[in-house]
Design a protein around this motif. Structure first.
Motif, PDB file in Angstrom:
ATOM      1  N   CYS A 231     -45.442 -86.185 -26.434  1.00 58.94           N
ATOM      2  CA  CYS A 231     -44.156 -86.774 -26.027  1.00 58.94           C
ATOM      3  C   CYS A 231     -43.091 -86.589 -27.103  1.00 58.94           C
ATOM      4  O   CYS A 231     -41.953 -86.187 -26.800  1.00 58.94           O
ATOM      5  CB  CYS A 231     -44.334 -88.256 -25.706  1.00 58.94           C
ATOM      6  SG  CYS A 231     -45.282 -88.576 -24.207  1.00 58.94           S
ATOM      7  N   PHE A 232     -43.449 -86.871 -28.353  1.00 64.81           N
ATOM      8  CA  PHE A 232     -42.467 -86.738 -29.429  1.00 64.81           C
ATOM      9  C   PHE A 232     -42.147 -85.271 -29.722  1.00 64.81           C
ATOM     10  O   PHE A 232     -41.017 -84.937 -30.090  1.00 64.81           O
ATOM     11  CB  PHE A 232     -42.967 -87.444 -30.695  1.00 64.81           C
ATOM     12  CG  PHE A 232     -42.754 -88.932 -30.674  1.00 64.81           C
ATOM     13  CD1 PHE A 232     -41.562 -89.490 -31.122  1.00 64.81           C
ATOM     14  CD2 PHE A 232     -43.741 -89.784 -30.205  1.00 64.81           C
ATOM     15  CE1 PHE A 232     -41.359 -90.857 -31.090  1.00 64.81           C
ATOM     16  CE2 PHE A 232     -43.549 -91.156 -30.168  1.00 64.81           C
ATOM     17  CZ  PHE A 232     -42.357 -91.698 -30.606  1.00 64.81           C
ATOM     18  N   THR A 233     -43.131 -84.395 -29.537  1.00 60.37           N
ATOM     19  CA  THR A 233     -42.875 -82.966 -29.721  1.00 60.37           C
ATOM     20  C   THR A 233     -41.894 -82.449 -28.676  1.00 60.37           C
ATOM     21  O   THR A 233     -40.938 -81.730 -29.000  1.00 60.37           O
ATOM     22  CB  THR A 233     -44.190 -82.174 -29.632  1.00 60.37           C
ATOM     23  OG1 THR A 233     -45.056 -82.568 -30.701  1.00 60.37           O
ATOM     24  CG2 THR A 233     -43.926 -80.674 -29.744  1.00 60.37           C
TER      25      THR A 233
ATOM     26  N   TYR B 193     -32.421 -84.731 -34.957  1.00 61.59           N
ATOM     27  CA  TYR B 193     -33.345 -85.676 -35.588  1.00 61.59           C
ATOM     28  C   TYR B 193     -33.530 -85.428 -37.086  1.00 61.59           C
ATOM     29  O   TYR B 193     -34.315 -86.132 -37.733  1.00 61.59           O
ATOM     30  CB  TYR B 193     -34.714 -85.624 -34.906  1.00 61.59           C
ATOM     31  CG  TYR B 193     -34.714 -86.180 -33.504  1.00 61.59           C
ATOM     32  CD1 TYR B 193     -34.427 -87.526 -33.264  1.00 61.59           C
ATOM     33  CD2 TYR B 193     -35.008 -85.362 -32.412  1.00 61.59           C
ATOM     34  CE1 TYR B 193     -34.429 -88.032 -31.973  1.00 61.59           C
ATOM     35  CE2 TYR B 193     -35.014 -85.863 -31.119  1.00 61.59           C
ATOM     36  CZ  TYR B 193     -34.717 -87.202 -30.912  1.00 61.59           C
ATOM     37  OH  TYR B 193     -34.723 -87.700 -29.634  1.00 61.59           O
TER      38      TYR B 193
ATOM     39  N   SER C  94     -39.749 -84.212 -27.028  1.00 60.14           N
ATOM     40  CA  SER C  94     -38.437 -84.814 -27.320  1.00 60.14           C
ATOM     41  C   SER C  94     -37.690 -84.005 -28.362  1.00 60.14           C
ATOM     42  O   SER C  94     -36.479 -83.777 -28.241  1.00 60.14           O
ATOM     43  CB  SER C  94     -38.625 -86.256 -27.808  1.00 60.14           C
ATOM     44  OG  SER C  94     -39.188 -87.060 -26.800  1.00 60.14           O
TER      45      SER C  94
ATOM     46  N   ILE D 111     -49.021 -89.266 -27.566  1.00 57.99           N
ATOM     47  CA  ILE D 111     -47.906 -89.591 -28.473  1.00 57.99           C
ATOM     48  C   ILE D 111     -47.336 -88.315 -29.084  1.00 57.99           C
ATOM     49  O   ILE D 111     -46.115 -88.097 -29.093  1.00 57.99           O
ATOM     50  CB  ILE D 111     -48.381 -90.552 -29.573  1.00 57.99           C
ATOM     51  CG1 ILE D 111     -48.679 -91.929 -28.999  1.00 57.99           C
ATOM     52  CG2 ILE D 111     -47.323 -90.672 -30.684  1.00 57.99           C
ATOM     53  CD1 ILE D 111     -49.352 -92.875 -29.978  1.00 57.99           C
TER      54      ILE D 111
ATOM     55  N   CYS E 172     -44.812 -91.177 -36.214  1.00 53.73           N
ATOM     56  CA  CYS E 172     -44.201 -90.716 -34.961  1.00 53.73           C
ATOM     57  C   CYS E 172     -42.820 -90.118 -35.239  1.00 53.73           C
ATOM     58  O   CYS E 172     -42.434 -89.101 -34.657  1.00 53.73           O
ATOM     59  CB  CYS E 172     -44.079 -91.878 -33.977  1.00 53.73           C
ATOM     60  SG  CYS E 172     -45.647 -92.448 -33.292  1.00 53.73           S
ATOM     61  N   GLY E 173     -42.092 -90.763 -36.151  1.00 53.25           N
ATOM     62  CA  GLY E 173     -40.795 -90.221 -36.555  1.00 53.25           C
ATOM     63  C   GLY E 173     -40.931 -88.874 -37.236  1.00 53.25           C
ATOM     64  O   GLY E 173     -40.094 -87.978 -37.054  1.00 53.25           O
TER      65      GLY E 173
ATOM     66  N   LEU F 164     -41.036 -85.916 -34.803  1.00 53.30           N
ATOM     67  CA  LEU F 164     -39.687 -85.500 -34.420  1.00 53.30           C
ATOM     68  C   LEU F 164     -39.037 -84.672 -35.529  1.00 53.30           C
ATOM     69  O   LEU F 164     -38.505 -83.578 -35.285  1.00 53.30           O
ATOM     70  CB  LEU F 164     -38.827 -86.730 -34.134  1.00 53.30           C
ATOM     71  CG  LEU F 164     -39.132 -87.551 -32.887  1.00 53.30           C
ATOM     72  CD1 LEU F 164     -38.302 -88.823 -32.889  1.00 53.30           C
ATOM     73  CD2 LEU F 164     -38.861 -86.753 -31.621  1.00 53.30           C
TER      74      LEU F 164
END
Length: 239
Positions: free
Chosen positions: A127-129, A140, A131, A124, A182-183, A186
């Motif tokens: 992937c978010f990093t 973001y 992104s 997780i 998770c937000g 970002l």
């Protein structure tokens, strides 16, 4: 044309053209420090779960907060770099110790959940990093207000559940907390980039932001997996 005959330009794939070279070096320092923090936090958790020399609880929380406050009050410079890295390691250690009670709860249900939660958190976070790194700069940063509002909502839910003791409210709090964190991966990643582009090269403090994101996601994911495993075991026993 056979698609498999095409050459893939890996240099272009891993090139962050929207980020300056100095900021890329800064990010390497941030993530290197983050990796060290993970090992130190793992050592802290080991101390609680296996050796029992230190017990996670109010004292470890106060020590962790004290270390973070000390780090924030120590100015960033080449003269204080080693001192601040030592403080960072202490903060990571006591944070790891603080994970101990949650890990005790999870181990009592299914010890393999810890490994699954760590791997899931790593995927997780990665992937978010990525992104955030490959997205358009500042794209973001608008999430900041929404995420802070989400934290306020989580705080209110915690206060309410102290009086209600609702399992459903606790579950909603856990899932919502995972989404919000998770937000924050970002948001914090792009905020670190912007700060670095504007001259803020305090990679140690920037590491703290991402470390807290990772640890919180790990804790929430452990609890979610433990709850689901418990429900699955209950259903299996019934049928």
């Amino acid at each position: 044309m056979n698609v498999f005959d095409r050459n893939i330009n890996f240099d272009a794939l891993f090139k962050l053209s929207q980020i300056s070279q100095s900021t890329q070096v800064h990010l390497k320092n941030v993530y290197s420090s983050l990796a060290v923090c993970m090992f130190v936090a793992a050592a802290g958790s080991y101390v609680h779960v296996v050796t029992r020399l230190f017990q996670g609880g109010l004292l470890s929380l106060l020590c962790s907060l004290g270390m973070m406050f000390w780090l924030a009050m120590t100015p960033h410079s080449s003269e204080t770099e080693k001192k601040r890295l030592g403080i960072l390691a202490g903060f990571a250690f006591f944070t790891g110790v603080g994970l101990g009670p949650t890990m005790d709860f999870v181990i009592a249900i299914n010890p393999s959940i810890i490994v699954t939660a760590f791997l899931g958190t790593s995927i997780i976070f990665l992937c978010f990093t990525l992104s955030a790194l490959y997205a358009k700069r500042r794209s973001y940063l608008f999430l900041g207000g929404t995420l802070m509002s989400g934290l306020s909502l989580l705080f209110l839910m915690s206060i309410m559940n102290m009086f209600l003791g609702s399992a459903m409210l606790f579950k909603a709090h856990t899932y919502l907390g995972l989404i919000i964190m998770c937000g924050f991966v970002l948001f914090d990643t792009q905020l670190i980039i912007e700060k670095a582009e504007n001259g803020d090269k305090d990679y140690i403090w920037h590491c703290v932001d991402l470390f807290l994101d990772f640890i919180t996601i790990f804790r929430e994911l452990m609890v979610i997996l433990a709850m689901n495993d418990k429900v699955t075991a209950f259903i299996y026993e019934m049928f």
